[in-house]
Design a protein around this motif. Structure first.
Motif, PDB file in Angstrom:
ATOM      1  N   PHE A   1       0.814  -1.208   0.000  1.00  0.00           N
ATOM      2  CA  PHE A   1       0.000   0.000   0.000  1.00  0.00           C
ATOM      3  C   PHE A   1       0.849   1.260   0.000  1.00  0.00           C
ATOM      4  CE2 PHE A   1      -3.516  -2.720   0.408  1.00  0.00           C
ATOM      5  CZ  PHE A   1      -4.603  -1.981  -0.030  1.00  0.00           C
ATOM      6  N   LYS A   2       2.085   1.150   0.450  1.00  0.00           N
ATOM      7  CA  LYS A   2       3.014   2.273   0.357  1.00  0.00           C
ATOM      8  C   LYS A   2       3.174   2.661  -1.112  1.00  0.00           C
ATOM      9  CE  LYS A   2       7.897   3.257   0.962  1.00  0.00           C
ATOM     10  NZ  LYS A   2       9.181   2.722   1.401  1.00  0.00           N
ATOM     11  N   TYR A   3       3.309   1.661  -1.963  1.00  0.00           N
ATOM     12  CA  TYR A   3       3.474   1.908  -3.389  1.00  0.00           C
ATOM     13  C   TYR A   3       2.167   2.368  -4.039  1.00  0.00           C
ATOM     14  CZ  TYR A   3       7.851  -0.402  -2.473  1.00  0.00           C
ATOM     15  OH  TYR A   3       9.071  -0.732  -1.958  1.00  0.00           O
ATOM     16  N   PHE A   4       1.062   1.859  -3.562  1.00  0.00           N
ATOM     17  CA  PHE A   4      -0.233   2.326  -4.057  1.00  0.00           C
ATOM     18  C   PHE A   4      -0.386   3.816  -3.769  1.00  0.00           C
ATOM     19  CE2 PHE A   4      -2.760  -1.927  -3.725  1.00  0.00           C
ATOM     20  CZ  PHE A   4      -2.093  -2.403  -4.837  1.00  0.00           C
ATOM     21  N   LYS A   5      -0.046   4.228  -2.557  1.00  0.00           N
ATOM     22  CA  LYS A   5      -0.172   5.644  -2.179  1.00  0.00           C
ATOM     23  C   LYS A   5       0.769   6.522  -2.999  1.00  0.00           C
ATOM     24  CE  LYS A   5      -1.962   4.735   2.406  1.00  0.00           C
ATOM     25  NZ  LYS A   5      -1.754   4.831   3.844  1.00  0.00           N
ATOM     26  N   GLN A   6       1.956   6.017  -3.306  1.00  0.00           N
ATOM     27  CA  GLN A   6       2.873   6.763  -4.160  1.00  0.00           C
ATOM     28  C   GLN A   6       2.306   6.907  -5.563  1.00  0.00           C
ATOM     29  OE1 GLN A   6       6.522   4.527  -3.803  1.00  0.00           O
ATOM     30  NE2 GLN A   6       7.295   5.855  -2.169  1.00  0.00           N
ATOM     31  N   ALA A   7       1.725   5.848  -6.082  1.00  0.00           N
ATOM     32  CA  ALA A   7       1.135   5.890  -7.417  1.00  0.00           C
ATOM     33  C   ALA A   7      -0.024   6.880  -7.466  1.00  0.00           C
ATOM     34  CB  ALA A   7       0.655   4.499  -7.829  1.00  0.00           C
ATOM     35  N   ILE A   8      -0.832   6.906  -6.426  1.00  0.00           N
ATOM     36  CA  ILE A   8      -1.947   7.857  -6.367  1.00  0.00           C
ATOM     37  C   ILE A   8      -1.413   9.286  -6.319  1.00  0.00           C
ATOM     38  CG2 ILE A   8      -3.870   8.677  -4.956  1.00  0.00           C
ATOM     39  CD1 ILE A   8      -4.231   5.683  -4.099  1.00  0.00           C
ATOM     40  N   ALA A   9      -0.370   9.520  -5.519  1.00  0.00           N
ATOM     41  CA  ALA A   9       0.220  10.854  -5.428  1.00  0.00           C
ATOM     42  C   ALA A   9       0.769  11.316  -6.775  1.00  0.00           C
ATOM     43  CB  ALA A   9       1.319  10.869  -4.372  1.00  0.00           C
ATOM     44  N   ASN A  10       1.328  10.392  -7.537  1.00  0.00           N
ATOM     45  CA  ASN A  10       1.884  10.725  -8.850  1.00  0.00           C
ATOM     46  C   ASN A  10       0.820  10.915  -9.923  1.00  0.00           C
ATOM     47  OD1 ASN A  10       4.497  10.621  -7.878  1.00  0.00           O
ATOM     48  ND2 ASN A  10       4.772   8.482  -8.407  1.00  0.00           N
ATOM     49  N   ASP A  11      -0.333  10.301  -9.745  1.00  0.00           N
ATOM     50  CA  ASP A  11      -1.398  10.339 -10.758  1.00  0.00           C
ATOM     51  C   ASP A  11      -2.750  10.362 -10.055  1.00  0.00           C
ATOM     52  OD1 ASP A  11      -2.674  10.288 -13.199  1.00  0.00           O
ATOM     53  OD2 ASP A  11      -2.409   8.138 -13.492  1.00  0.00           O
ATOM     54  N   LYS A  12      -2.982  11.407  -9.264  1.00  0.00           N
ATOM     55  CA  LYS A  12      -4.146  11.477  -8.386  1.00  0.00           C
ATOM     56  C   LYS A  12      -5.476  11.333  -9.124  1.00  0.00           C
ATOM     57  CE  LYS A  12      -6.001  14.053  -4.576  1.00  0.00           C
ATOM     58  NZ  LYS A  12      -5.546  13.452  -3.346  1.00  0.00           N
ATOM     59  N   ASN A  13      -5.583  11.898 -10.290  1.00  0.00           N
ATOM     60  CA  ASN A  13      -6.857  11.884 -11.011  1.00  0.00           C
ATOM     61  C   ASN A  13      -6.901  10.874 -12.150  1.00  0.00           C
ATOM     62  OD1 ASN A  13      -8.086  13.970  -9.475  1.00  0.00           O
ATOM     63  ND2 ASN A  13      -6.738  15.413 -10.505  1.00  0.00           N
ATOM     64  N   GLY A  14      -5.892  10.053 -12.268  1.00  0.00           N
ATOM     65  CA  GLY A  14      -5.818   9.112 -13.373  1.00  0.00           C
ATOM     66  C   GLY A  14      -6.716   7.905 -13.187  1.00  0.00           C
ATOM     67  N   PHE A  15      -7.355   7.529 -14.248  1.00  0.00           N
ATOM     68  CA  PHE A  15      -8.238   6.363 -14.226  1.00  0.00           C
ATOM     69  C   PHE A  15      -7.460   5.066 -14.042  1.00  0.00           C
ATOM     70  CE2 PHE A  15     -10.040   2.759 -16.483  1.00  0.00           C
ATOM     71  CZ  PHE A  15     -11.229   2.606 -15.802  1.00  0.00           C
ATOM     72  N   ASN A  16      -6.407   4.875 -14.813  1.00  0.00           N
ATOM     73  CA  ASN A  16      -5.689   3.596 -14.801  1.00  0.00           C
ATOM     74  C   ASN A  16      -5.134   3.257 -13.419  1.00  0.00           C
ATOM     75  OD1 ASN A  16      -6.191   3.112 -17.508  1.00  0.00           O
ATOM     76  ND2 ASN A  16      -4.329   4.156 -18.156  1.00  0.00           N
ATOM     77  N   THR A  17      -4.571   4.226 -12.749  1.00  0.00           N
ATOM     78  CA  THR A  17      -4.033   3.999 -11.407  1.00  0.00           C
ATOM     79  C   THR A  17      -5.147   3.635 -10.444  1.00  0.00           C
ATOM     80  OG1 THR A  17      -2.208   5.532 -11.803  1.00  0.00           O
ATOM     81  CG2 THR A  17      -2.743   5.045  -9.510  1.00  0.00           C
ATOM     82  N   SER A  18      -6.217   4.419 -10.464  1.00  0.00           N
ATOM     83  CA  SER A  18      -7.332   4.180  -9.543  1.00  0.00           C
ATOM     84  C   SER A  18      -7.968   2.820  -9.775  1.00  0.00           C
ATOM     85  CB  SER A  18      -8.393   5.274  -9.692  1.00  0.00           C
ATOM     86  OG  SER A  18      -7.883   6.501  -9.251  1.00  0.00           O
ATOM     87  N   TYR A  19      -8.222   2.494 -11.023  1.00  0.00           N
ATOM     88  CA  TYR A  19      -8.861   1.220 -11.341  1.00  0.00           C
ATOM     89  C   TYR A  19      -7.981   0.049 -10.919  1.00  0.00           C
ATOM     90  CZ  TYR A  19     -11.289  -2.357 -14.053  1.00  0.00           C
ATOM     91  OH  TYR A  19     -11.972  -3.483 -14.430  1.00  0.00           O
TER      92      TYR A  19
END
Length: 75
Positions: A2-20
């Motif tokens: 989840f540390k990496y998930f949170k980093q990915a969200i921070a890098n692409d907060k509004n992105g569909f692919n990351t969120s999905y």
């Protein structure tokens, strides 16, 4: 993980692919997650559906299988 998930969200907060991707992966391990991690997974799934409502046809069956509660994604 989840540390990496949170980093990915921070890098692409509004992105569909990351969120999905994060939301879908989280549903696969739903029973192992604590309350905060479940909240993060649900938030990302809600965001995905908000951006692309048609993806709900893929998310809802997996959500039902993992949680037995469709209401978790209600706004």
């Amino acid at each position: 993980m989840f540390k990496y998930f949170k980093q990915a969200i921070a890098n692409d907060k509004n992105g569909f692919n990351t969120s999905y991707s994060i939301g879908y992966a989280g549903l696969c391990i739903w029973d192992l997650l604590d309350k905060d991690k479940k909240r993060l997974v649900l938030d990302r799934l809600k965001h995905s559906i908000k951006l692309r409502p048609s993806c709900g046809k893929y998310i809802y069956p997996v959500l039902w299988n993992a949680t037995k509660d469709f209401n978790l994604l209600r706004y």
